[in-house]
Design an enzyme around this catalytic site. Structure first.
Site, mmCIF file in Angstrom:
data_model
loop_
_atom_site.group_PDB
_atom_site.id
_atom_site.type_symbol
_atom_site.label_atom_id
_atom_site.label_comp_id
_atom_site.label_asym_id
_atom_site.label_seq_id
_atom_site.Cartn_x
_atom_site.Cartn_y
_atom_site.Cartn_z
ATOM 1 N N GLY A 1 11.246 -68.614 129.519
ATOM 2 C CA GLY A 1 10.654 -69.616 128.248
ATOM 3 C C GLY A 1 11.660 -71.268 128.431
ATOM 4 N N GLY B 1 10.780 -63.034 129.551
ATOM 5 C CA GLY B 1 11.621 -61.486 129.513
ATOM 6 C C GLY B 1 11.380 -60.659 131.120
ATOM 7 N N LYS C 1 22.652 -68.877 123.318
ATOM 8 C CA LYS C 1 23.325 -68.027 123.632
ATOM 9 C C LYS C 1 24.002 -67.517 124.557
ATOM 10 C CE LYS C 1 22.640 -66.147 118.583
ATOM 11 N NZ LYS C 1 22.105 -65.552 117.933
ATOM 12 N N ARG D 1 -1.733 -68.682 130.718
ATOM 13 C CA ARG D 1 -2.419 -67.069 131.734
ATOM 14 C C ARG D 1 -3.332 -66.750 131.737
ATOM 15 N NH1 ARG D 1 1.499 -64.927 126.701
ATOM 16 N NH2 ARG D 1 3.431 -64.739 127.894
#
Ligand code: AMP
Length: 398
Positions: A356, A379, A199, A36
């Protein structure tokens, strides 16, 4: 209004840059992954290269609204220095006199890192008064923190109003926004999205948004079993979200209506327990025996997914095809990563990997350099794929 960094020269200006330096630290407070920091280097170097003053601000970890040494950005100063190749001064606060005295002493071309913004609960609260106090540190505001662009925090969104004509995107932010736009609004067809992960509930909004934008939609990973069960397949003890069976059926109908070629796995690699040393076998995806679970896509699915990927011109990938963290169940994810690399190399497909675990997968397989773009924002990337304009982006453009 031009929001691009290249449209400006920062000579003599105090440029307040929101970066995402939320890096992992070990017990000795050493940075274990400086990705980062490196990602923001180009923006900072442009500012100081122009003779501007770069005042960097970030959050680190999740302090409880007050100073905590283990979350102090002081620990990362050596890493920022080594990435930038210049000395970095540290201010023990992000607002008030302690920040002002360090910022006021800056010479052109210098860099200051302010202390963790989240030492104030007002940061996450999006407090306007607090945003105004941070704003006092700069003449120009640059947002290069894509990783937090989906949060309407004081330093990521609210602050922009204090710089009505002097707010800009950093290079990283600009790259992320452009590349996501390039997959979501592509005329380089066929466009294919590959969505995996555990999911379906966390990906419904994404799948829904992609339906209007892609020719092919490949669904793999644990979430595929909810679709298989919804169609009366036998999935054994595979991961299934029982309360999402209807949603899965709706998505299948929608794909047909919108003429989207939706591909599900046809076979699965199955295991008799969720463990690296489980007994394994393969079978039809809707014929999994009781007591067995699908932990990866099978070889026939790999072939059919590859065939579609290799003839696509624009490809988006989010989420692994199986439990890739265990070697025995990584083959499907590796095959997809390799197919993306091949499509990029062979016919110049634009390939974007984001969110992710698929990013972790391409890094783990050493293929990150062989795809067109790897997004840095988890996100933020996912919310962009849902078609949401992120608060951090909207605040600059407003
Ligand atoms: P997500 O966070 O939803 O993107 O899901 C990523 C996780 O999904 C990874 O940790 C994978 O191990 C897991 N996963 C992928 N396929 C399966 C599967 N068939 N069964 C259980 N977990 C899976």
């Amino acid at each position: 209004m031009a929001y691009q960094l290249d449209s400006r020269n920062f000579s003599g200006k105090r440029v307040l840059v929101r970066v995402d330096f939320n890096v992992p630290l070990n017990e000795q407070m050493q940075v274990t992954d400086d990705t980062r920091i490196r990602a923001a280097a180009k923006t900072i170097k442009k500012i100081i290269g122009d003779g501007g003053k770069a005042i960097l601000m970030s959050h680190l970890g999740r302090p409880k609204g007050g100073p905590e040494d283990k979350f102090s950005l002081r620990h990362i100063v050596p890493n920022v220095q080594s990435v930038l190749g210049v000395p970095v001064h540290f201010a023990e606060d992000c607002i008030g006199d302690k920040a002002a005295s360090v910022v006021n002493a800056m010479k052109n071309g210098e860099v200051v890192l302010l202390e963790n913004l989240r030492f104030y609960k007002e940061e996450e609260g999006g407090d306007e008064f607090f945003a105004g106090r941070i704003a006092e540190n700069g003449d120009v505001y640059v947002n290069d923190a894509f990783g937090t662009a989906h949060r309407a925090h004081a330093s990521t969104a609210v602050i922009a109003k204090f710089f009505p004509t002097d707010r800009l995107f950093g290079y990283l932010m600009e790259d992320e926004v452009q590349n996501i736009d390039r997959v979501l609004n592509s005329n380089q067809t066929p466009v294919t999205a590959i969505i995996g992960g555990s999911k379906v509930s966390s990906k419904i909004a994404i799948i829904d948004n992609l339906m209007d934008r892609v020719d092919n939609l490949i669904i793999g990973g644990g979430m595929a079993f909810t679709f298989i069960k919804a169609q009366k397949g036998k999935v054994g003890s595979s991961l299934v979200e029982e309360d999402k069976l209807d949603v899965a059926l709706d998505l299948l109908v929608k794909a047909r209506e919108k003429n989207v070629n939706l591909l599900l796995p046809t076979d699965a690699l199955i295991a008799d327990k969720f463990a690296a040393d489980a007994n394994t076998d393969s079978c039809g995806v809707g014929a999994i025996p009781d007591g067995w679970m699908g932990l990866d896509i099978g070889p026939a699915s790999v072939e059919s997914f590859k065939e579609v990927i290799l003839r696509s011109k624009t490809i988006l990938w989010n989420g692994p095809m199986g439990v890739f963290e265990m070697e025995a169940f990584a083959k499907g994810t590796i095959a997809v990563a390799e197919a993306l690399a091949e499509a990029t190399k062979n016919h110049g497909a634009f390939t974007l990997v984001g969110g992710g675990d698929s990013v972790a997968a391409v890094n783990q397989f050493g293929l990150a350099e062989q795809v067109s773009y790897v997004s840095t924002g988890g996100g933020a990337m996912l919310e962009s794929l849902e078609g949401i304009e992120l608060p951090g982006i909207a605040a600059i453009r407003k």
